[in-house]
Design a protein around this motif. Structure first.
Motif, mmCIF file in Angstrom:
data_model
loop_
_atom_site.group_PDB
_atom_site.id
_atom_site.type_symbol
_atom_site.label_atom_id
_atom_site.label_comp_id
_atom_site.label_asym_id
_atom_site.label_seq_id
_atom_site.Cartn_x
_atom_site.Cartn_y
_atom_site.Cartn_z
ATOM 1 N N UNK A 39 0.835 -1.196 0.000
ATOM 2 C CA UNK A 39 0.000 0.000 0.000
ATOM 3 C C UNK A 39 0.876 1.254 0.000
ATOM 4 N N UNK A 40 1.938 1.219 0.829
ATOM 5 C CA UNK A 40 2.861 2.365 0.901
ATOM 6 C C UNK A 40 3.500 2.635 -0.463
ATOM 7 N N UNK A 41 3.888 1.532 -1.122
ATOM 8 C CA UNK A 41 4.544 1.660 -2.428
ATOM 9 C C UNK A 41 3.562 2.187 -3.478
ATOM 10 N N UNK A 42 2.337 1.652 -3.446
ATOM 11 C CA UNK A 42 1.323 2.066 -4.420
ATOM 12 C C UNK A 42 0.984 3.549 -4.228
ATOM 13 N N UNK A 43 0.920 3.992 -2.968
ATOM 14 C CA UNK A 43 0.615 5.410 -2.699
ATOM 15 C C UNK A 43 1.758 6.297 -3.186
ATOM 16 N N UNK A 44 2.976 5.826 -2.989
ATOM 17 C CA UNK A 44 4.144 6.594 -3.441
ATOM 18 C C UNK A 44 4.132 6.704 -4.975
ATOM 19 N N UNK A 45 3.801 5.581 -5.642
ATOM 20 C CA UNK A 45 3.727 5.600 -7.114
ATOM 21 C C UNK A 45 2.676 6.593 -7.580
ATOM 22 N N UNK A 46 1.549 6.596 -6.878
ATOM 23 C CA UNK A 46 0.474 7.504 -7.269
ATOM 24 C C UNK A 46 0.930 8.960 -7.140
ATOM 25 N N UNK A 47 1.665 9.238 -6.058
ATOM 26 C CA UNK A 47 2.143 10.615 -5.865
ATOM 27 C C UNK A 47 3.131 10.997 -6.975
ATOM 28 N N UNK A 48 3.933 9.996 -7.441
ATOM 29 C CA UNK A 48 4.857 10.273 -8.551
ATOM 30 C C UNK A 48 4.078 10.611 -9.810
ATOM 31 N N UNK A 49 3.047 9.782 -10.092
ATOM 32 C CA UNK A 49 2.236 10.013 -11.302
ATOM 33 C C UNK A 49 1.526 11.352 -11.257
ATOM 34 N N UNK A 50 1.125 11.718 -10.040
ATOM 35 C CA UNK A 50 0.386 12.987 -9.880
ATOM 36 C C UNK A 50 1.350 14.181 -9.772
ATOM 37 N N UNK A 51 2.661 13.899 -9.916
ATOM 38 C CA UNK A 51 3.675 14.954 -9.797
ATOM 39 C C UNK A 51 3.715 15.605 -8.417
ATOM 40 N N UNK A 52 3.188 14.905 -7.421
ATOM 41 C CA UNK A 52 3.235 15.464 -6.066
ATOM 42 C C UNK A 52 4.576 15.126 -5.417
ATOM 43 N N UNK A 53 5.282 14.213 -6.024
ATOM 44 C CA UNK A 53 6.577 13.805 -5.483
ATOM 45 C C UNK A 53 7.521 13.548 -6.663
ATOM 46 N N UNK A 54 8.817 13.736 -6.447
ATOM 47 C CA UNK A 54 9.823 13.475 -7.485
ATOM 48 C C UNK A 54 10.739 12.353 -6.989
ATOM 49 N N UNK A 55 11.369 11.647 -7.939
ATOM 50 C CA UNK A 55 12.397 10.680 -7.535
ATOM 51 C C UNK A 55 13.543 11.447 -6.891
ATOM 52 N N UNK A 56 14.123 10.887 -5.832
ATOM 53 C CA UNK A 56 15.215 11.585 -5.140
ATOM 54 C C UNK A 56 16.349 11.874 -6.125
ATOM 55 N N UNK A 57 17.027 13.009 -5.936
ATOM 56 C CA UNK A 57 18.081 13.418 -6.871
ATOM 57 C C UNK A 57 19.378 12.642 -6.642
ATOM 58 N N UNK A 58 19.489 11.977 -5.481
ATOM 59 C CA UNK A 58 20.778 11.342 -5.148
ATOM 60 C C UNK A 58 20.739 9.815 -5.328
ATOM 61 N N UNK A 59 19.895 9.324 -6.251
ATOM 62 C CA UNK A 59 19.758 7.858 -6.393
ATOM 63 C C UNK A 59 21.074 7.180 -6.778
ATOM 64 N N UNK A 60 21.935 7.890 -7.518
ATOM 65 C CA UNK A 60 23.200 7.271 -7.946
ATOM 66 C C UNK A 60 24.219 7.243 -6.806
ATOM 67 N N UNK A 61 23.884 7.930 -5.707
ATOM 68 C CA UNK A 61 24.840 7.960 -4.578
ATOM 69 C C UNK A 61 24.473 6.964 -3.489
ATOM 70 N N UNK A 62 23.332 6.277 -3.590
ATOM 71 C CA UNK A 62 22.948 5.321 -2.536
ATOM 72 C C UNK A 62 22.631 3.964 -3.152
ATOM 73 N N UNK A 63 22.619 2.953 -2.284
ATOM 74 C CA UNK A 63 22.311 1.628 -2.814
ATOM 75 C C UNK A 63 20.788 1.458 -2.889
#
Ligand SMILES: Cc1cc2nc3c(=O)[nH]c(=O)nc-3n(C[C@H](O)[C@H](O)[C@H](O)COP(=O)(O)OP(=O)(O)OC[C@H]3O[C@@H](n4cnc5c(N)ncnc54)[C@H](O)[C@@H]3O)c2cc1C
Length: 441
Positions: free
Chosen positions: A126-150
């Motif tokens: 549910x947490x993941x699905x809600x996060x995906x929805x926020x991405x689709x709705x442009x309410x959230x962005x992918x973190x900018x530092x994804x290449x710096x973390x595992x």
């Protein structure tokens, strides 16, 4: 500028990246020479001359370049039918669960499939699905530092438990990239998962081709190249790239001959390319220096066969054994072939043979792939050195683009910067881009 039909190209490396570039350029009228050293006895990548019988391979719906290439070869060499299969995971109680597919249009199918996938506990889903929805709705962005973390660290921030990472996300990361979730960068993880799960419904298809990449791709491309008048030197090795000022002037081969052309494409692994580069360029250009920063590890595949018919091919991802995936495919009317992939270096050692003989049938039985009373008829093992490119944080910066600082040299290979993890699609994309870079000039 010289017309394409009078321009010549030398391509070093005759697996899928080199073959794709050769095929594209030869069909545009370039005079192509392809140089490929004989396969080592140790291990051959899919696409190289196989050691024994053909083996099946997987192509994903999102691998558009691989599918376009297979279709273009279809006229000359009918391809075996591909079979769509589900992705299966093993749960803690040892039952198997399929990742569901729905008939809904994108992006609904992603959301509904995820919510119906009981391999992940409900609250985490549910947490993941809600996060995906926020991405689709442009309410959230992918973190900018994804290449710096595992990927493991990043998934924890999305509420994914260690257990879910072990059962679902790590086997998925291993299957798609060969890397462990806690080594892989979050950016590489997102880029390998997104095309398969977050695009259109057809992109999320997983197809099995019952023949090997060698017979579906290598052989028909080689025939097309011969027909187009290309020169194929399969039994010789390139030793050195010769240069004059800032251009390549020729390639020295092991037989002592010097090949000269207008253009050069290398389609070799990084550790095969570096020894060919002139010292002067290695010290002068960051582009070549960064090749030394790429790390790779070996991959071992255990091939087992049983004398029983394969009802349907299966792909099972495992989180609690040294083997990350098992592919069961048909090998003739009354034989099934299992390939079990591991990056655990202990399996590359010969002394494990005896353990394997009991370990493999036990595992297959526990998964219901081997009925009680059936036995494994043959087991063999193949270790491919440097098969897996480490996609640890920071690696993205070191994967080179096709254009090098040398005007007449292009660099291809599944490991280059194509946006894909190193796989057939990546090899084919890099071959296409190298050819396009030449024809656009
Ligand atoms: C066990 C295994 C299973 C896989 N299964 C799949 C799958 O099901 N689906 C998928 O999409 N991908 C799969 N992959 C990944 C895919 O096979 C590779 O990414 C792809 O084959 C890489 O092709 P390439 O042309 O970039 O490079 P390479 O395979 O590295 O080819 C380099 C070529 O250059 C030649 N060469 C090297 N040095 C020289 C020299 N000095 N002179 C001349 N020639 C030289 C080599 O002999 C070789 O032919 C798998 C990989 C492995 C290891």
């Amino acid at each position: 500028m010289t017309a394409p039909h009078t321009q010549s190209v030398v391509i070093l490396g005759g697996n899928l990246a080199g073959l794709t570039a050769a095929h594209r350029l030869a069909s545009q009228g370039y005079r192509v020479t392809l140089v490929d050293q004989p396969p080592s006895l140790e291990g051959a990548s899919p696409g190289e001359q196989p050691h024994d019988e053909p083996e099946a391979f997987t192509v994903l719906g999102c691998h558009h370049n691989t599918q376009a290439l297979l279709r273009s070869l279809q006229a000359d060499s009918p391809q075996p039918a591909s079979i769509n299969i589900p992705l299966e995971f093993r749960l803690p109680d040892h039952s198997l669960i399929r990742y569901p597919r729905t008939g809904l249009p994108a992006p609904l199918h992603t959301w509904v499939s995820l919510l119906r996938f009981t391999g992940i506990p409900w609250n985490e889903r549910w947490q993941l699905a809600c996060w995906l929805e926020r991405l689709w709705e442009d309410e959230e962005q992918l973190a900018a530092d994804l290449e710096q973390r595992t990927a493991g660290e990043w998934l924890a921030t999305l509420g994914q438990s260690t257990e879910t990472c072990r059962r679902v996300w790590n086997p998925l990361a291993q299957w798609l990239t060969g890397n462990d979730l806690y080594v892989l960068s979050a950016d590489a993880f997102v880029n390998s998962v997104r095309p398969l799960f977050l695009n259109t419904r057809s992109d999320s298809r997983i197809s099995i081709l019952q023949n090997s990449p060698h017979s579906c791709l290598t052989q028909p491309i080689t025939r097309a190249l011969t027909k187009a008048g290309a020169t194929i030197l399969r039994d010789t090795e390139a030793l050195e790239l010769r240069y004059e000022r800032d251009r390549i002037s020729g390639v020295l081969l092991k037989d002592g001959s010097l090949l000269q052309a207008d253009w050069y494409i290398t389609a070799l692994a990084p550790q095969q390319l570096t020894p060919l580069i002139p010292e002067r360029w290695l010290t002068r250009y960051a582009y070549f220096q960064q090749l030394a920063l790429l790390q790779s590890s070996d991959s071992t595949t255990i091939l087992a066969e049983t004398e029983q018919a394969c009802v349907a091919p299966r792909l099972i991802l495992l989180g609690d054994t040294a083997f990350h995936s098992i592919l069961a495919t048909r090998r003739g009317p009354d034989r099934t072939s299992f390939s079990l992939v591991t990056t655990d270096s202990r399996f590359a050692q010969a002394q494990l043979s005896q353990d394997l003989e009991s370990m493999v049938p036990d595992l297959l039985r526990s998964l219901g792939l081997l009925p009680p009373g059936s036995n494994i008829a043959t087991t063999s093992r193949r270790t491919i050195p440097h098969a897996i490119l480490s996609l640890r944080p920071g690696t993205k910066l070191h994967r080179p683009i096709q254009r090098s600082p040398i005007a007449n040299l292009l660099v291809a290979g599944a490991w280059t910067d194509t946006g894909w993890p190193p796989n057939l699609e990546s090899a084919i994309v890099s071959g296409n881009r190298s050819a396009d870079a030449i024809s656009r000039r």
